[in-house]
Design a protein around this motif. Structure first.
Motif, PDB file in Angstrom:
ATOM      1  N   ALA A 233       0.726  -1.324  -0.049  1.00 15.48           N
ATOM      2  CA  ALA A 233      -0.015   0.117  -0.036  1.00 15.48           C
ATOM      3  C   ALA A 233       1.069   1.262  -0.091  1.00 15.48           C
ATOM      4  O   ALA A 233       0.205   2.405  -0.194  1.00 15.48           O
ATOM      5  N   TRP A 234       2.100   1.017  -0.078  1.00 16.75           N
ATOM      6  CA  TRP A 234       3.069   2.251  -0.116  1.00 16.75           C
ATOM      7  C   TRP A 234       3.245   2.242  -1.596  1.00 16.75           C
ATOM      8  O   TRP A 234       4.173   1.824  -2.163  1.00 16.75           O
ATOM      9  N   ASP A 235       2.740   3.484  -1.965  1.00 13.10           N
ATOM     10  CA  ASP A 235       2.876   3.816  -3.651  1.00 13.10           C
ATOM     11  C   ASP A 235       4.131   4.792  -3.553  1.00 13.10           C
ATOM     12  O   ASP A 235       3.903   6.025  -3.942  1.00 13.10           O
ATOM     13  N   TYR A 236       5.182   4.219  -3.256  1.00 12.23           N
ATOM     14  CA  TYR A 236       6.315   5.165  -3.073  1.00 12.23           C
ATOM     15  C   TYR A 236       6.844   5.690  -4.351  1.00 12.23           C
ATOM     16  O   TYR A 236       6.808   5.179  -5.724  1.00 12.23           O
ATOM     17  N   ALA A 237       7.389   6.785  -4.541  1.00  7.58           N
ATOM     18  CA  ALA A 237       7.790   7.781  -5.614  1.00  7.58           C
ATOM     19  C   ALA A 237       9.084   6.981  -6.204  1.00  7.58           C
ATOM     20  O   ALA A 237      10.084   6.883  -5.655  1.00  7.58           O
ATOM     21  N   ALA A 238       8.762   6.745  -7.601  1.00  6.78           N
ATOM     22  CA  ALA A 238       9.714   6.005  -8.177  1.00  6.78           C
ATOM     23  C   ALA A 238       9.300   5.949  -9.674  1.00  6.78           C
ATOM     24  O   ALA A 238       8.319   5.964 -10.078  1.00  6.78           O
ATOM     25  N   ASP A 239      10.447   5.736 -10.439  1.00  4.12           N
ATOM     26  CA  ASP A 239      10.530   5.559 -11.931  1.00  4.12           C
ATOM     27  C   ASP A 239      10.267   4.006 -12.391  1.00  4.12           C
ATOM     28  O   ASP A 239      10.004   3.265 -11.230  1.00  4.12           O
ATOM     29  N   THR A 240      10.174   3.596 -13.422  1.00  4.73           N
ATOM     30  CA  THR A 240       9.804   2.316 -13.746  1.00  4.73           C
ATOM     31  C   THR A 240      10.835   1.247 -13.129  1.00  4.73           C
ATOM     32  O   THR A 240      10.467   0.198 -12.838  1.00  4.73           O
ATOM     33  N   ARG A 241      11.941   1.687 -13.023  1.00  4.15           N
ATOM     34  CA  ARG A 241      12.947   0.769 -12.524  1.00  4.15           C
ATOM     35  C   ARG A 241      12.901   0.657 -10.902  1.00  4.15           C
ATOM     36  O   ARG A 241      13.918   0.115 -10.320  1.00  4.15           O
TER      37      ARG A 241
END
Length: 484
Positions: A233-241
């Protein structure tokens, strides 16, 4: 009821067979390399035990070649290969983002070169060069709790090596007494002030520093499922990788710590490009860690996580309203002009030593799942628990074993969106008979020789993609890992 009973029997038989075969295999392999006998100290000093009986199950690992010691440099590497397959499973229908019900197999790989240099007693530079490739089951679609955290979710990405992490790390001493620190790709210092403030700036992955768990956070030696290794449930900031750009501030004291991160968000859901306008799209992450067990004289930790994301995210209810009004043929969460909305949530991460070589862990997470799942996976609520054991228990100190259960869910708005034929960046069967996605995973990591490890494992998924009409799915796994 009969089907559920059969599923439970299948899970128990699979887990029992895996552990019996793995332990039998492990006992037949001699420890050809010298075993490391010293316990490790985690990055946040979580191993500062309040009991002499405690031990960190993730003890120091061996490498193929000796690493730099007592120098200001760091040079190391790893190669992680994960093979997975699944037999055909029941699925009366499939959509564009479904897990393929036919037989599949796939192998992922992640190759990393870790480098670093310590400029002085409080400053260091860290750089990692990485290459990720191979394939994913159904190109990574159809599961909220995907079975392989190493997969590349976009098969169209370049296969060329790229900069994984690149950061400056500065430590401000707030006390004269020090604690031992185990050198790693995230910190080259041999010791750190007991009370300190650590600042990092650059490119990194937020799970490097938040929601860390010594027995449930590492695809190299532990579990492979996305929602077991991380809080789903942690939709943490990140790009595809899985990387972002930003800074972290980490205050550490004897038995507790508090950390904060400000990071960039991607332009689109699961996108490779970040928004370089932090006054528009940005993410804040907060975590408080108390290093104290809930069982007397047994070490443990409690971590409380909260986050907010601001990005160009859609609203499920609005996408449904547009569909019902005839503006779109199916609900489309991306059908909106550029606008910044907010997503927020929280998590709890528990870790508790039960015996010298046995540790229990658990996570709970929730977010306002009315806003589009954007960066990690499509989970609105999650609960996971598990056990992990160190092989020193049966005289194989470098081995590890574990079993975990996780159940994931989504909000009513998210359910209706998928049931009406909407697509997320991971899910979309074209229809939905909602049920919680329940997963059981087990593994056994065998130390073969020096820095070579192999790990058979198995995952059982009930209601893949939250759909009662599909599955269950059984995913045997075999991992090969090399440290050098």
């Amino acid at each position: 009821m009969k089907r559920q009973t059969q599923d439970v029997i299948l899970i128990l038989r699979s887990v029992r067979l895996l552990f019996c075969l793995s332990i039998a295999f492990a006992l037949t392999i001699p420890s050809l390399g010298q075993e490391v006998d010293a316990p490790s100290v985690t990055h946040h000093d979580a191993a500062s035990a309040d009991s002499d009986n405690a031990a960190d199950p993730a003890e120091g690992t061996e490498s193929m070649v000796p690493r730099f010691k007592d120098t200001r440099f760091w040079l190391a590497g790893q190669a992680n290969f994960i093979f997975q397959t699944h037999p055909p499973f029941h699925a009366p229908y499939s959509g564009p983002n479904s897990l393929n019900p036919s037989y599949e197999k796939a192998t992922s790989r992640v190759l990393t070169l870790y480098t670093g240099v310590r400029l002085d007693n409080s400053t260091e530079l860290l750089f990692d060069l990485e290459e990720a490739g191979g394939a994913a089951l159904s190109t990574g679609l159809g599961l909220a709790g995907n079975t392989d955290l190493d997969i590349v979710r976009n098969p169209l990405l370049s296969k060329a090596p790229y900069l994984g992490r690149g950061m400056i790390h500065k430590v401000f001493a707030l006390s004269k007494d020090t604690v031992e620190n185990q050198r790693s790709f995230l910190s080259l210092f041999d010791e750190l002030p007991r009370r300190r403030l650590e600042i990092r700036f650059g490119k990194f992955s937020l799970p490097d520093f938040f929601d860390v768990n010594s027995v449930g956070s590492d695809t190299h030696f532990q579990f492979n499922n996305w929602t077991v290794d991380n809080n789903g449930a942690w939709d943490y900031a990140a790009d595809t990788r899985g990387y972002t750009v930003g800074f972290t501030a980490d205050f550490e004291d004897r038995n507790w710590g508090f950390r904060f991160a400000e990071a960039l968000m991607p332009k689109v859901a699961n996108g490779i490009d970040l928004v370089w306008k932090p006054w528009q799209a940005h993410a804040e992450n907060f975590e408080y860690e108390l290093r104290h067990g809930i069982i007397p004289r047994k070490s443990g930790a409690i971590r409380l996580l909260a986050y907010t994301n601001y990005a160009n995210m859609g609203i499920y209810r609005q996408a449904i309203a547009n569909f019902e009004a005839g503006h779109t043929p199916v609900p489309d969460i991306t059908n909106h002009p550029w606008h910044i909305t907010r997503k927020y949530g929280f998590g709890i991460n528990l870790e508790q030593n039960l015996a010298r070589y046995l540790t229990a862990f658990g996570r709970f997470g929730w977010n306002n799942d009315k806003t589009e799942s954007f960066a990690y996976t499509e989970v609105g609520q999650t609960f996971s628990s598990g056990l992990a054991a160190n092989g020193a228990w049966w005289h194989r100190r470098q081995d590890r074993a574990g079993i975990a259960f996780v159940t994931n869910g989504i909000s009513k708005d998210h359910q209706v969106y998928l049931a009406d034929g909407g697509l997320g960046f991971l899910l979309g069967d074209g229809h939905l008979n909602y049920g919680r996605e329940n997963i059981v995973e087990s593994f056994y990591t065998v130390h073969v020789w020096r820095g070579i490890y192999v790990a058979p494992g198995v995952q059982h998924i009930e209601n893949p993609g939250y759909n009662r009409d599909r599955g269950p799915v059984l995913v045997p796994t075999f991992r090969a890992h090399i440290e050098f």
